[in-house]
Design an enzyme around this catalytic site. Sequence first.
Site, PDB file in Angstrom:
ATOM      1  N   GLU A 164       0.807  -1.205   0.000  1.00 35.37           N
ATOM      2  CA  GLU A 164       0.000   0.000   0.000  1.00 35.37           C
ATOM      3  C   GLU A 164       0.836   1.248   0.000  1.00 35.37           C
ATOM      4  OE1 GLU A 164      -3.074   0.072   2.869  1.00 35.37           O
ATOM      5  OE2 GLU A 164      -3.669  -1.965   2.392  1.00 35.37           O
TER       6      GLU A 164
ATOM      7  N   CYS B 237       3.141   8.687   1.028  1.00 35.33           N
ATOM      8  CA  CYS B 237       3.620   7.870   2.135  1.00 35.33           C
ATOM      9  C   CYS B 237       3.943   6.491   1.563  1.00 35.33           C
ATOM     10  CB  CYS B 237       2.526   7.793   3.202  1.00 35.33           C
ATOM     11  SG  CYS B 237       2.966   6.781   4.620  1.00 35.33           S
TER      12      CYS B 237
ATOM     13  N   CYS C 233       5.637  -3.513  16.549  1.00 30.59           N
ATOM     14  CA  CYS C 233       5.233  -2.496  17.526  1.00 30.59           C
ATOM     15  C   CYS C 233       3.762  -2.752  17.884  1.00 30.59           C
ATOM     16  CB  CYS C 233       5.397  -1.092  16.931  1.00 30.59           C
ATOM     17  SG  CYS C 233       7.092  -0.749  16.424  1.00 30.59           S
TER      18      CYS C 233
ATOM     19  N   CYS D 293       0.771  -0.868  16.115  1.00 25.26           N
ATOM     20  CA  CYS D 293       0.824  -0.735  14.653  1.00 25.26           C
ATOM     21  C   CYS D 293       0.189  -1.933  13.958  1.00 25.26           C
ATOM     22  CB  CYS D 293       2.275  -0.583  14.201  1.00 25.26           C
ATOM     23  SG  CYS D 293       2.465  -0.515  12.413  1.00 25.26           S
TER      24      CYS D 293
ATOM     25  N   GLY E 237       6.562  -1.261   6.849  1.00 27.30           N
ATOM     26  CA  GLY E 237       7.957  -1.700   6.859  1.00 27.30           C
ATOM     27  C   GLY E 237       8.912  -0.795   7.603  1.00 27.30           C
ATOM     28  N   GLU E 238      10.100  -1.333   7.845  1.00 27.99           N
ATOM     29  CA  GLU E 238      11.152  -0.627   8.568  1.00 27.99           C
ATOM     30  C   GLU E 238      12.274  -0.291   7.574  1.00 27.99           C
ATOM     31  OE1 GLU E 238      11.844   0.945  11.391  1.00 27.99           O
ATOM     32  OE2 GLU E 238      13.742   1.201  10.354  1.00 27.99           O
TER      33      GLU E 238
ATOM     34  N   SER F 242      11.561   7.406   8.116  1.00 27.19           N
ATOM     35  CA  SER F 242      11.140   7.190   9.502  1.00 27.19           C
ATOM     36  C   SER F 242      11.553   5.798   9.964  1.00 27.19           C
ATOM     37  CB  SER F 242       9.610   7.340   9.581  1.00 27.19           C
ATOM     38  OG  SER F 242       9.140   7.041  10.869  1.00 27.19           O
TER      39      SER F 242
ATOM     40  N   SER G 279      11.066   7.081  15.596  1.00 22.92           N
ATOM     41  CA  SER G 279       9.861   6.793  16.381  1.00 22.92           C
ATOM     42  C   SER G 279      10.261   6.479  17.812  1.00 22.92           C
ATOM     43  CB  SER G 279       9.113   5.602  15.761  1.00 22.92           C
ATOM     44  OG  SER G 279       8.689   5.937  14.459  1.00 22.92           O
ATOM     45  N   LEU G 280      10.178   7.478  18.671  1.00 27.78           N
ATOM     46  CA  LEU G 280      10.627   7.325  20.055  1.00 27.78           C
ATOM     47  C   LEU G 280       9.511   6.743  20.922  1.00 27.78           C
ATOM     48  CD1 LEU G 280      13.250   7.875  21.570  1.00 27.78           C
ATOM     49  CD2 LEU G 280      12.363  10.147  22.151  1.00 27.78           C
ATOM     50  N   HIS G 281       8.385   7.442  20.952  1.00 28.39           N
ATOM     51  CA  HIS G 281       7.132   6.961  21.541  1.00 28.39           C
ATOM     52  C   HIS G 281       7.121   6.803  23.057  1.00 28.39           C
ATOM     53  CE1 HIS G 281       5.979   6.685  17.484  1.00 28.39           C
ATOM     54  NE2 HIS G 281       6.198   5.421  17.240  1.00 28.39           N
TER      55      HIS G 281
ATOM     56  N   ASN H 164      -3.997   6.318  16.168  1.00 30.08           N
ATOM     57  CA  ASN H 164      -5.119   5.943  15.313  1.00 30.08           C
ATOM     58  C   ASN H 164      -5.507   4.509  15.673  1.00 30.08           C
ATOM     59  OD1 ASN H 164      -5.189   8.360  13.691  1.00 30.08           O
ATOM     60  ND2 ASN H 164      -3.265   7.649  12.817  1.00 30.08           N
TER      61      ASN H 164
ATOM     62  N   CYS I  29      -1.902   6.642   9.774  1.00 28.13           N
ATOM     63  CA  CYS I  29      -0.690   5.985  10.273  1.00 28.13           C
ATOM     64  C   CYS I  29      -1.007   4.682  10.981  1.00 28.13           C
ATOM     65  CB  CYS I  29      -0.009   6.844  11.326  1.00 28.13           C
ATOM     66  SG  CYS I  29       0.712   8.307  10.713  1.00 28.13           S
TER      67      CYS I  29
HETATM   68  N1  SAH Z   1       8.879   1.543  10.645  1.00 28.36           N
HETATM   69  C1  SAH Z   1       9.013   2.956  10.596  1.00 28.36           C
HETATM   70  C2  SAH Z   1       8.113   3.651   9.581  1.00 28.36           C
HETATM   71  C3  SAH Z   1       6.671   3.198   9.476  1.00 28.36           C
HETATM   72  S1  SAH Z   1       5.519   3.740  10.658  1.00 28.36           S
HETATM   73  C4  SAH Z   1       8.812   3.567  11.982  1.00 28.36           C
HETATM   74  O1  SAH Z   1       8.410   2.850  12.871  1.00 28.36           O
HETATM   75  O2  SAH Z   1       9.098   4.742  12.163  1.00 28.36           O
HETATM   76  C5  SAH Z   1       5.377   5.483  10.588  1.00 28.36           C
HETATM   77  C6  SAH Z   1       4.930   6.090  11.924  1.00 28.36           C
HETATM   78  O3  SAH Z   1       3.557   5.735  12.237  1.00 28.36           O
HETATM   79  C7  SAH Z   1       5.761   5.588  13.097  1.00 28.36           C
HETATM   80  O4  SAH Z   1       6.103   6.652  13.955  1.00 28.36           O
HETATM   81  C8  SAH Z   1       4.788   4.648  13.784  1.00 28.36           C
HETATM   82  O5  SAH Z   1       5.115   4.424  15.120  1.00 28.36           O
HETATM   83  C9  SAH Z   1       3.477   5.355  13.604  1.00 28.36           C
HETATM   84  N2  SAH Z   1       2.318   4.522  13.870  1.00 28.36           N
HETATM   85  C10 SAH Z   1       2.230   3.173  13.764  1.00 28.36           C
HETATM   86  N3  SAH Z   1       1.004   2.745  14.141  1.00 28.36           N
HETATM   87  C11 SAH Z   1       0.299   3.848  14.485  1.00 28.36           C
HETATM   88  C12 SAH Z   1      -1.019   4.065  14.959  1.00 28.36           C
HETATM   89  N4  SAH Z   1      -1.876   3.056  15.121  1.00 28.36           N
HETATM   90  N5  SAH Z   1      -1.412   5.326  15.213  1.00 28.36           N
HETATM   91  C13 SAH Z   1      -0.547   6.372  15.026  1.00 28.36           C
HETATM   92  N6  SAH Z   1       0.710   6.230  14.582  1.00 28.36           N
HETATM   93  C14 SAH Z   1       1.139   4.984  14.312  1.00 28.36           C
END
Ligand code: SAH
Length: 350
Positions: A87, A100, A111, A114, A154-155, A184, A213-215, A289, A332
């Site tokens: 996608e 994107c 994660c 995700c 993907g990463e 990212s 992506s620190l989170h 989301n 996202c």
């Molecule tokens: N693998 C990479 C890039 C893909 S995800 C990464 O992790 O950065 C892109 C961004 O969307 C990341 O910051 C990820 O943590 C975030 N993301 C993933 N699932 C999400 C969700 N359900 N709601 C909001 N952001 C999300």
Amino acid sequence: MADLEQWAVAHGQQAFRGRQLHDWLYARGVRSLSDVSVLPKAWREQLQAAPPPAGDWIGRLPLLQSSCAADGTAKLLLGTADGLSLETVGIPSGDRLTVCVSSQVGCPMACRFCATGKGGLQRSLALHEIVDQVLSVREFMERRPSHVVFMGMGEPLLNIEAVLAAIACLCTDLGMAQRQITVSTVGVPRTLPTLAERALATLGRAQFTLAVSLHAPDQALREELIPTAHAYPIEELLEDCRHYVALTGRRVSFEYILLGGVNDQPRHAAALARLLRGFQSHVNLIPYNPIEEEDFQRPSPAAVEAFRLALAERHIAVSVRASRGLDRDAACGQLRRGFSPLNAPGSGAG
Ligand code: SAH
């Protein structure tokens, strides 16, 4: 361009045939050699005499399905030659059209919040499969993309060479600037120095934006949300980011997903500000989301604003990412659903 010129010469043609093909591929977006009417017909037929993968063909991915959200966001499902699907999302916003892109079909990072991570990894994408996403959005939306973010499935740091080759192609063949591109990553041990070094070696400079992506503001909470973080202590990740800044001269931005009641409390904001004190960076807050498989809560707009303010008051550069395409699962972390039967297990859809 040089590759196509060489290719034309290797096939007994003059180099300008390669330049013509380049123009038709990138400026006109042709999908088949049969359509490149500027090339001699007999040659085109000869090239296509053998079926793929033996002959020469344009490896564009067919558009399997598309859906548009009320805010203009379009999600496209593209099919690969080996029967997988991936996608890509086009996000219009004023003068901007951001694509994107996915770097892998599925993702092994798992994660918790995700949707892509729930299905595991099918495989990494090849250069042409990444660039195709940008060409496909351009064709579908009849607009030139201005920005590309590697924030789809993907990463990217598990597919560094193809990602860098795609950035090179977007810049040289589609006329984009590195500064309009963001990569990212959730962080993979020992890969950030490689990304910087390989970018400098293959692109000459690393001017794309690195988003990490620190989170979470501490290791324990980060590991709870991102199981793979166990192998990558947060201090080490930040040290690698500082090293990346030193190597590239570019600021890093940090993504911080806001999960209601989990990492969005005042104490988290205070700890995050302490963690990033003195680090030339930018924090991008992403309200969660919701995905089907988990019952995290999306924080209220007031909670998001309170978190933003708590960081801003502590002199952290911070913004909130607008959620787009929510009504069509293009937001996202949601690139994994809504395309049955195409997204049956193993097909890798979104
Ligand atoms: N693998 C990479 C890039 C893909 S995800 C990464 O992790 O950065 C892109 C961004 O969307 C990341 O910051 C990820 O943590 C975030 N993301 C993933 N699932 C999400 C969700 N359900 N709601 C909001 N952001 C999300």
